[in-house]
Design an enzyme around this catalytic site. Structure first.
Site, PDB file in Angstrom:
ATOM      1  N   ASP A  54       1.241  -1.125   0.143  1.00  0.00           N
ATOM      2  CA  ASP A  54      -0.056  -0.225  -0.190  1.00  0.00           C
ATOM      3  C   ASP A  54       0.881   1.365   0.269  1.00  0.00           C
ATOM      4  O   ASP A  54       0.316   2.381  -0.357  1.00  0.00           O
ATOM      5  CB  ASP A  54      -1.327  -0.441   0.921  1.00  0.00           C
ATOM      6  N   SER A  55       2.132   1.228  -0.265  1.00  0.00           N
ATOM      7  CA  SER A  55       3.523   2.100   0.082  1.00  0.00           C
ATOM      8  C   SER A  55       2.580   2.695  -1.914  1.00  0.00           C
ATOM      9  O   SER A  55       3.340   4.011  -1.700  1.00  0.00           O
ATOM     10  CB  SER A  55       4.532   0.941  -0.316  1.00  0.00           C
ATOM     11  N   ASP A  93      -0.803  -6.146   0.227  1.00  0.00           N
ATOM     12  CA  ASP A  93      -1.353  -5.205   1.346  1.00  0.00           C
ATOM     13  C   ASP A  93      -2.844  -5.683   1.430  1.00  0.00           C
ATOM     14  O   ASP A  93      -3.444  -5.030   0.371  1.00  0.00           O
ATOM     15  CB  ASP A  93      -0.801  -4.485   1.588  1.00  0.00           C
ATOM     16  N   LYS A 121      -0.803  -8.912   3.319  1.00  0.00           N
ATOM     17  CA  LYS A 121      -0.550  -8.923   4.240  1.00  0.00           C
ATOM     18  C   LYS A 121      -0.768  -7.698   5.143  1.00  0.00           C
ATOM     19  O   LYS A 121      -1.773  -7.204   5.384  1.00  0.00           O
ATOM     20  CB  LYS A 121       0.637  -8.164   4.046  1.00  0.00           C
ATOM     21  N   GLU A 123      -1.330  -4.909   9.350  1.00  0.00           N
ATOM     22  CA  GLU A 123      -0.384  -4.134   9.572  1.00  0.00           C
ATOM     23  C   GLU A 123      -1.052  -4.822  11.766  1.00  0.00           C
ATOM     24  O   GLU A 123      -1.764  -4.364  11.446  1.00  0.00           O
ATOM     25  CB  GLU A 123      -0.211  -3.191  10.201  1.00  0.00           C
ATOM     26  N   GLU A 190       9.417  -3.994   9.865  1.00  0.00           N
ATOM     27  CA  GLU A 190      10.330  -2.341  10.249  1.00  0.00           C
ATOM     28  C   GLU A 190      10.745  -1.457  10.825  1.00  0.00           C
ATOM     29  O   GLU A 190      10.343  -1.755  11.914  1.00  0.00           O
ATOM     30  CB  GLU A 190       8.997  -2.011   9.202  1.00  0.00           C
TER      31      GLU A 190
HETATM   32  O1  KIV Z   1       3.625  -1.164   1.813  1.00  0.00           O
HETATM   33  C1  KIV Z   1       4.887  -1.281   1.161  1.00  0.00           C
HETATM   34  O2  KIV Z   1       5.032  -0.961   0.464  1.00  0.00           O
HETATM   35  C2  KIV Z   1       5.422  -1.913   2.769  1.00  0.00           C
HETATM   36  C3  KIV Z   1       7.294  -2.235   2.853  1.00  0.00           C
HETATM   37  C4  KIV Z   1       7.182  -1.525   3.464  1.00  0.00           C
HETATM   38  C5  KIV Z   1       7.341  -3.182   3.524  1.00  0.00           C
HETATM   39  O3  KIV Z   1       4.370  -3.068   3.017  1.00  0.00           O
END
Ligand code: KIV
Length: 276
Positions: A54-55, A93, A121, A123, A190
């Site tokens: 989600d970056s 994500d 994934k 968080e 992270e």
């Molecule tokens: O969203 C993302 O790119 C991430 C990485 C920084 C691990 O979660």
């Protein structure tokens, strides 16, 4: 997922392959991708895992955090990446507020799996144990994410290194163990001290993938734009621009993969220390 073998000597990666790599001490290489072309290029370079992070809220959409990213955004980018890659494991994500309870999480995870993800994934720590269990019981493999959690940047008060005190480190180790017990099969760590990255990796039996978590994690991940020096502004300490010393993007991907496999990246200059 395409089961067509572009290169029969390199199998389509599964969670079993990643677990075997951890067992034999082979580092797992991971990069983020958001479209088919870059996914194909890093796949050809030999990347083990592609994360549709989600970056993308930052590097694609231009937001200052990941919180505006929606499940529809993620489905769009996961579908594109799934069309570009042949061999790498595809991790996606779950975006901000898309897994507030187990049923909501399953509905949104299912959308990502239908788009081509092999694992999702999330968080967060122990409060997610029931959600992780629910997803796994319904056939959705889960990667947990501890340490700096960008979706919680507003509650954390900024992008800060986590787990620096002995108390915070102990909580993080316990969170990792609880999430593994709930069924998580992979763990991203992270921005934590290297010593904590090592302790968590030793305290659990699933692979850990570090980003600013030291050299002793089972593998490493970088945001692709950071690796290419393509994101304006000051790069975090854990970032290395691999394009600066390469002749092409593909060569930069290959150098990153080689340095992670040989244990040369991350170096001490990319790592954080615990409180004295
Ligand atoms: O969203 C993302 O790119 C991430 C990485 C920084 C691990 O979660």
């Amino acid at each position: 997922m395409s089961y067509l073998q572009e290169n029969p000597s390199r199998p389509v990666m599964t969670i079993s392959h990643l677990q075997e790599m951890r067992s034999r001490g082979e580092k797992i290489t991971t990069l983020t991708a958001y479209d088919a072309s870059f996914a194909a290029l890093m796949d050809r370079a030999g990347i083990d895992v592609i994360l549709v992070g989600d970056s993308l809220g930052n590097v694609i959409q231009g937001h200052t955090s990941t919180t505006p990213v929606t499940i529809a955004d993620m489905v769009y980018h996961v579908s594109a990446v799934a069309r570009g890659r042949h061999h790498a494991f595809l991790l996606a994500d779950m975006p901000f507020a898309s897994y507030g309870n187990p049923d909501q999480a399953l509905e949104n995870a299912a959308a990502l799996m239908r788009a081509g993800a092999q694992m999702v994934k999330l968080e967060g720590g122990r409060h997610l144990a029931n959600t992780v269990k629910h997803l796994v019981e319904h056939g959705v493999p889960v990667c947990a994410h501890l340490g700096l959690m960008p979706q919680s940047v507003h509650t954390m008060g900024g992008f800060k290194v986590q787990g620096k005190s002995p108390e915070a480190a102990q909580l993080a180790i316990e969170d990792a163990q609880i999430l593994e017990k709930a069924g998580a099969q992979l763990l991203v760590l992270e921005a934590i001290p290297s010593t904590l990255g090592q302790k968590i990796t030793q305290a659990i039996s699933i692979p850990t993938i570090g980003i600013g978590a030291g050299p002793d994690c089972s593998g490493q991940v970088l945001v692709m734009h950071d690796l290419l020096g393509a994101f304006p502004g000051r790069a975090p300490k854990f970032v290395k621009n691999f394009l600066a010393t390469s002749n092409s993007i593909e060569e930069a991907f290959k150098t990153y993969i080689a340095e992670v496999k040989k244990g040369q990246f991350p170096g001490p200059e990319h790592c954080f220390k615990a409180d004295a």
